[in-house]
Design an enzyme around this catalytic site. Structure first.
Site, PDB file in Angstrom:
ATOM      1  N   SER A 174      29.852  32.748   9.923  1.00  0.00           N
ATOM      2  CA  SER A 174      31.131  32.674  10.640  1.00  0.00           C
ATOM      3  C   SER A 174      31.958  33.895  10.246  1.00  0.00           C
ATOM      4  O   SER A 174      31.703  34.511   9.200  1.00  0.00           O
ATOM      5  CB  SER A 174      31.871  31.389  10.257  1.00  0.00           C
ATOM      6  OG  SER A 174      32.311  31.494   8.913  1.00  0.00           O
ATOM      7  N   TYR A 201      21.067  48.016  -2.799  1.00  0.00           N
ATOM      8  CA  TYR A 201      21.247  48.065  -1.343  1.00  0.00           C
ATOM      9  C   TYR A 201      22.636  48.590  -0.951  1.00  0.00           C
ATOM     10  O   TYR A 201      22.967  48.631   0.226  1.00  0.00           O
ATOM     11  CB  TYR A 201      20.869  46.743  -0.657  1.00  0.00           C
ATOM     12  CG  TYR A 201      21.585  45.474  -1.102  1.00  0.00           C
ATOM     13  CD1 TYR A 201      22.961  45.317  -0.999  1.00  0.00           C
ATOM     14  CD2 TYR A 201      20.848  44.391  -1.577  1.00  0.00           C
ATOM     15  CE1 TYR A 201      23.600  44.141  -1.362  1.00  0.00           C
ATOM     16  CE2 TYR A 201      21.473  43.209  -1.959  1.00  0.00           C
ATOM     17  CZ  TYR A 201      22.854  43.087  -1.844  1.00  0.00           C
ATOM     18  OH  TYR A 201      23.478  41.918  -2.219  1.00  0.00           O
TER      19      TYR A 201
HETATM   20  C1  HXC Z   1      26.624  30.843   5.313  1.00  0.00           C
HETATM   21  C2  HXC Z   1      28.401  29.984   4.125  1.00  0.00           C
HETATM   22  C3  HXC Z   1      27.536  29.620   3.050  1.00  0.00           C
HETATM   23  C4  HXC Z   1      26.137  29.917   3.206  1.00  0.00           C
HETATM   24  C5  HXC Z   1      29.549  29.033   2.528  1.00  0.00           C
HETATM   25  N1  HXC Z   1      29.629  29.586   3.749  1.00  0.00           N
HETATM   26  N2  HXC Z   1      28.282  29.035   2.082  1.00  0.00           N
HETATM   27  N3  HXC Z   1      27.950  30.582   5.237  1.00  0.00           N
HETATM   28  N4  HXC Z   1      25.729  30.534   4.328  1.00  0.00           N
HETATM   29  N5  HXC Z   1      25.258  29.634   2.238  1.00  0.00           N
HETATM   30  C6  HXC Z   1      30.844  29.786   4.559  1.00  0.00           C
HETATM   31  C7  HXC Z   1      31.715  28.557   4.634  1.00  0.00           C
HETATM   32  O1  HXC Z   1      31.254  27.673   5.652  1.00  0.00           O
HETATM   33  C8  HXC Z   1      33.066  29.166   4.962  1.00  0.00           C
HETATM   34  O2  HXC Z   1      33.158  29.555   6.308  1.00  0.00           O
HETATM   35  C9  HXC Z   1      33.055  30.477   4.185  1.00  0.00           C
HETATM   36  O3  HXC Z   1      31.688  30.759   3.914  1.00  0.00           O
HETATM   37  C10 HXC Z   1      33.804  30.364   2.866  1.00  0.00           C
HETATM   38  O4  HXC Z   1      33.244  29.296   2.118  1.00  0.00           O
HETATM   39  P1  HXC Z   1      34.001  28.655   0.875  1.00  0.00           P
HETATM   40  O5  HXC Z   1      33.083  27.704   0.217  1.00  0.00           O
HETATM   41  O6  HXC Z   1      35.339  28.176   1.315  1.00  0.00           O
HETATM   42  O7  HXC Z   1      34.270  29.950  -0.031  1.00  0.00           O
HETATM   43  P2  HXC Z   1      34.710  30.061  -1.521  1.00  0.00           P
HETATM   44  O8  HXC Z   1      35.121  28.754  -2.088  1.00  0.00           O
HETATM   45  O9  HXC Z   1      35.669  31.176  -1.600  1.00  0.00           O
HETATM   46  O10 HXC Z   1      33.356  30.461  -2.273  1.00  0.00           O
HETATM   47  C11 HXC Z   1      32.814  31.743  -2.184  1.00  0.00           C
HETATM   48  C12 HXC Z   1      31.300  31.646  -2.217  1.00  0.00           C
HETATM   49  C13 HXC Z   1      30.868  30.961  -3.502  1.00  0.00           C
HETATM   50  C14 HXC Z   1      30.713  33.029  -2.097  1.00  0.00           C
HETATM   51  C15 HXC Z   1      30.943  30.817  -1.014  1.00  0.00           C
HETATM   52  O11 HXC Z   1      29.552  30.539  -3.412  1.00  0.00           O
HETATM   53  C16 HXC Z   1      31.002  31.841  -4.693  1.00  0.00           C
HETATM   54  O12 HXC Z   1      32.078  32.165  -5.125  1.00  0.00           O
HETATM   55  N6  HXC Z   1      29.920  32.290  -5.261  1.00  0.00           N
HETATM   56  C17 HXC Z   1      30.001  33.188  -6.451  1.00  0.00           C
HETATM   57  C18 HXC Z   1      28.680  33.244  -7.016  1.00  0.00           C
HETATM   58  C19 HXC Z   1      27.773  34.195  -6.272  1.00  0.00           C
HETATM   59  O13 HXC Z   1      27.740  34.235  -5.029  1.00  0.00           O
HETATM   60  N7  HXC Z   1      27.043  34.927  -7.057  1.00  0.00           N
HETATM   61  C20 HXC Z   1      26.029  35.775  -6.537  1.00  0.00           C
HETATM   62  C21 HXC Z   1      26.295  37.170  -6.841  1.00  0.00           C
HETATM   63  S1  HXC Z   1      24.733  38.003  -6.737  1.00  0.00           S
HETATM   64  P3  HXC Z   1      33.910  28.638   7.441  1.00  0.00           P
HETATM   65  O14 HXC Z   1      33.863  29.476   8.678  1.00  0.00           O
HETATM   66  O15 HXC Z   1      33.101  27.384   7.542  1.00  0.00           O
HETATM   67  O16 HXC Z   1      35.304  28.401   6.951  1.00  0.00           O
HETATM   68  C22 HXC Z   1      24.867  39.352  -5.803  1.00  0.00           C
HETATM   69  C23 HXC Z   1      23.680  40.267  -5.708  1.00  0.00           C
HETATM   70  C24 HXC Z   1      22.421  39.515  -5.574  1.00  0.00           C
HETATM   71  O17 HXC Z   1      25.871  39.622  -5.299  1.00  0.00           O
HETATM   72  C25 HXC Z   1      21.322  40.401  -5.150  1.00  0.00           C
HETATM   73  C26 HXC Z   1      20.026  39.644  -5.071  1.00  0.00           C
HETATM   74  C27 HXC Z   1      19.888  38.811  -3.809  1.00  0.00           C
END
Ligand code: HXC
Ligand code: NAP
Length: 287
Positions: free
Chosen positions: A107, A150
């Site tokens: 989204s 990347y």
């Molecule tokens: C698609 C998704 C989703 C998914 C959530 N959303 N999960 N869309 N696939 N798996 C959508 C939701 O529906 C929402 O959109 C929007 O994203 C925001 O979601 P929230 O849960 O409200 O966001 P938030 O609470 O701010 O959380 C952020 C987050 C969370 C990214 C979703 O998981 C987080 O903070 N993660 C931190 C940890 C992380 O990602 N670490 C990895 C770093 S590794 P809508 O439209 O429904 O409102 C990296 C490199 C890795 O970066 C390289 C190897 C691969």
């Protein structure tokens, strides 16, 4: 790797320092004499990590809740760090968010969420800390950004992250030049695969890492060890790297070059086939 007091008297702020790689790097900095501020959105996680780090290193750690997407929260976090420790010398922009997803399934808000954490969050912290250091005329300061390989190749299925990390890399190189006159260094590290709950277990649930055989993409055929990244990060924030500025250092076991190398598929050629190939090509030359 480093001498035991390599970071003595340094105060380092690590965003996303309560978990994963941020936690591992911070723990090592503490053993080298640094004082640390760890920040993220989750108070309980930060406090638990801070007390475990104090126990394991006897170091000084301040947990501060801060969503890097909000500039005011970043300014408050900086003030909390300065009030507690008297100064800050180093900013490690490590906080990130990511989804592995076909782009058409995202989204607009999902796309923005990743850009906001990674690009805007890194900008917010860098701008707040940079302004502070410039106003105080504090020199010998360091910004270290965690990107990915990347950032320069781009990558399918992680498009918002790739765009944001590319922006962070552009900022690293730009400010390395513009703000060097204030005694600030800006560098980046691009890690390859390092197992963490955030990047692996959450992004690739279940048996996906095994099924996709992530380490097969790495010439060294293994994932990274957190200490290996911590060693590099400690060097990059220390005075030992005082002449390194505007650089991005890759630590990925050769992963991105294997993907980039046009002849990487030749890995599949067996030793006896090489003998045959040599004979055949020499025969062609001779004819
Ligand atoms: C698609 C998704 C989703 C998914 C959530 N959303 N999960 N869309 N696939 N798996 C959508 C939701 O529906 C929402 O959109 C929007 O994203 C925001 O979601 P929230 O849960 O409200 O966001 P938030 O609470 O701010 O959380 C952020 C987050 C969370 C990214 C979703 O998981 C987080 O903070 N993660 C931190 C940890 C992380 O990602 N670490 C990895 C770093 S590794 P809508 O439209 O429904 O409102 C990296 C490199 C890795 O970066 C390289 C190897 C691969
Ligand atoms: P991680 O443990 O999930 O780390 C991400 C951290 O960022 C978490 O502590 C999270 O804490 C914090 N965070 C997320 N959104 C935030 C926000 N809005 N404000 C403040 N903090 C926020 O994953 P990791 O693997 O250690 O990743 C660390 C860094 O390495 C990231 O920059 C990542 O892109 C990079 N990297 C990792 C790998 C790998 O293989 N592990 C490979 C390449 C690059 P909260 O949720 O509590 O806020």
């Amino acid at each position: 790797m480093m001498v035991s007091d390599a970071l003595a008297d340094k105060v380092v702020v690590v965003t996303g320092g309560g978990t994963g790689l941020g936690r591992s790097m911070t723990e090592y900095f503490l053993t080298l004499g640094a004082k640390a501020v760890i920040t993220s959105r989750k108070k309980d996680v930060l406090e638990k990590t801070a007390s475990e780090m104090r126990a394991s290193t006897c170091g000084e750690v301040l947990p501060v809740v801060c969503d890097v997407r909000n500039y005011e929260e970043v300014e408050n976090m900086l003030q909390a760090a300065v009030s507690h420790f008297g100064k800050v010398d180093i900013l490690l922009n490590n906080a990130a968010g990511n989804f592995i997803s076909p782009t058409e399934r995202l989204s607009p808000n999902a796309f923005d969420t990743i850009i906001d954490i990674v690009l805007k969050g890194t900008k917010n912290c860098t701008l707040a800390f940079g302004k502070h250091w410039i106003a105080k005329k504090q020199e010998n300061t360091v910004v270290l950004n965690i990107v990915t390989t990347y950032a320069w190749t781009g990558s399918p299925y992680v498009v918002p992250s790739a765009m944001a990390k590319a922006g962070v890399l552009a900022m690293t190189r730009s400010l390395a030049v513009e703000w060097a006159k204030y005694g600030m260094r800006h560098n980046a590290i691009a890690p390859g695969p390092f197992p963490t709950t955030g990047a692996w277990t959450r992004l690739m649930p279940g048996d996906m890492p095994e099924r996709l055989d992530v380490v097969k993409q790495v010439p060294l055929r293994r994932a990274g060890d957190h200490q290996e990244l911590a060693n590099l990060a400690a060097y990059m924030i220390s005075d030992f790297s005082a002449y390194v500025n505007g650089e991005v250092i890759t630590i990925d076991g050769g992963e991105w070059l294997q993907d980039a190398g046009q002849l990487a598929f030749l890995d599949q050629v067996k030793p006896e086939e090489w003998d045959l190939l040599e004979k055949m090509t020499k025969a062609v030359k001779g004819s």
